[in-house]
Design a protein around this motif. Sequence first.
Motif, PDB file in Angstrom:
ATOM      1  N   ILE A  42      -1.205  15.914 -19.604  1.00  0.00           N
ATOM      2  CA  ILE A  42      -2.504  15.496 -19.324  1.00  0.00           C
ATOM      3  C   ILE A  42      -3.374  16.579 -19.404  1.00  0.00           C
ATOM      4  O   ILE A  42      -3.162  17.479 -18.420  1.00  0.00           O
ATOM      5  CB  ILE A  42      -2.528  14.683 -17.843  1.00  0.00           C
ATOM      6  N   ARG A  93      -6.741  16.906 -17.837  1.00  0.00           N
ATOM      7  CA  ARG A  93      -7.604  16.248 -16.896  1.00  0.00           C
ATOM      8  C   ARG A  93      -9.086  16.530 -17.148  1.00  0.00           C
ATOM      9  O   ARG A  93     -10.150  15.973 -16.905  1.00  0.00           O
ATOM     10  CB  ARG A  93      -7.167  16.400 -15.387  1.00  0.00           C
ATOM     11  N   CYS A 151     -10.134  14.001 -19.921  1.00  0.00           N
ATOM     12  CA  CYS A 151     -10.328  12.544 -19.332  1.00  0.00           C
ATOM     13  C   CYS A 151     -11.764  12.159 -18.982  1.00  0.00           C
ATOM     14  O   CYS A 151     -12.486  12.883 -18.052  1.00  0.00           O
ATOM     15  CB  CYS A 151      -9.627  12.389 -18.227  1.00  0.00           C
ATOM     16  N   LEU A 203     -10.349  10.073 -12.834  1.00  0.00           N
ATOM     17  CA  LEU A 203      -9.850  10.612 -13.734  1.00  0.00           C
ATOM     18  C   LEU A 203      -8.131  10.249 -13.819  1.00  0.00           C
ATOM     19  O   LEU A 203      -7.791   9.812 -12.816  1.00  0.00           O
ATOM     20  CB  LEU A 203      -9.792  12.083 -13.610  1.00  0.00           C
ATOM     21  N   THR A 211      -4.318  10.262 -13.451  1.00  0.00           N
ATOM     22  CA  THR A 211      -3.164  10.594 -12.616  1.00  0.00           C
ATOM     23  C   THR A 211      -2.213   9.961 -12.785  1.00  0.00           C
ATOM     24  O   THR A 211      -2.020   8.672 -13.056  1.00  0.00           O
ATOM     25  CB  THR A 211      -3.790  10.694 -11.233  1.00  0.00           C
TER      26      THR A 211
END
Length: 65
Positions: free
Chosen positions: A6, A8, A11, A32, A34
Amino acid sequence: MVHVSIDRDKCQGYGNCIMEAPDVFDLDNDGLVTLLDSGEIDATQPGVIGAVKSCPVHALRLRDE
């Protein structure tokens, strides 16, 4: 084994990942992506590959481990 990473910073909170894999992803208080579980994401979990493919900003990526 294939896992998901991921980013972030990329995002934008569209939530496509949550629609594809609601048992794996969520949005935090900042909107965002998670993880619902603090462990590694295994790409074989239901909906995970669809979540990666559906992210419009490519914040999710598959990686080999």
